[in-house]
Design an enzyme around this catalytic site. Sequence first.
Site, short mmCIF file in Angstrom:
data_model
loop_
_atom_site.label_atom_id
_atom_site.label_comp_id
_atom_site.label_asym_id
_atom_site.label_seq_id
_atom_site.Cartn_x
_atom_site.Cartn_y
_atom_site.Cartn_z
CG HIS A 99 0.80 -7.58 36.56
ND1 HIS A 99 1.34 -8.31 37.60
CD2 HIS A 99 1.79 -7.49 35.62
CE1 HIS A 99 2.58 -8.65 37.31
NE2 HIS A 99 2.88 -8.15 36.13
CD GLU A 101 -3.11 -9.46 38.47
OE1 GLU A 101 -3.24 -9.34 37.24
OE2 GLU A 101 -2.49 -10.41 38.98
CB CYS A 128 2.97 -10.97 41.19
SG CYS A 128 2.39 -9.31 40.82
CB CYS A 131 -1.09 -7.95 41.68
SG CYS A 131 -0.51 -7.15 40.17
#
Length: 175
Positions: A99, A101, A128, A131
């Site tokens: 992801h 992030e 999510c 993360c």
Amino acid sequence: MEWDKYFFEIASVIAKNSKCLSRQVGALLVSDNRILCTGYNGPPSGIPHCESRYYDDNPLMIELDKKGIEKNEENIKLCPRRTLGYKSGEGLEWCIAGHAERNVLITAAKHGISTNGKSMYLTCVVPCSPCLVEIINAGIKEVVVTRIEYYDVMSYYLITHSKVVLRQYKFMEEE
């Protein structure tokens, strides 16, 4: 130019680097109105993108064969998880992408950039829960997103029990 608008415009350009067949997300790590680091969703460095996934030794090919899913031009253009019938957030074991992030945090660590007390701008909704665990542990003080919408109940739990300030960027209607 307003700082939020500036950062979201740059994050939107960064997101275009993603080769993800499902969605493109950009992330910025910011301190004192300065961009420290960028990230976008995608596979680890040196790993082929999903568009290169149709090789005989790929576990995805074995799974498609098991499920009797045809390997055709239409499926090649789809996210592997979508091809296997998973909805957003499901079947993540078939996704090779990190992801945005996570990738911005990893890039910061790789280059010795402190994340403690910094802001993160994301071209997506609330991250999510995996993360968010990393964001909280990295000491990020503020996360600015496009919409306050949670992927899962743990995301909400993590935000409400952490010191991370969650803020929605207010897009101007006339832009």
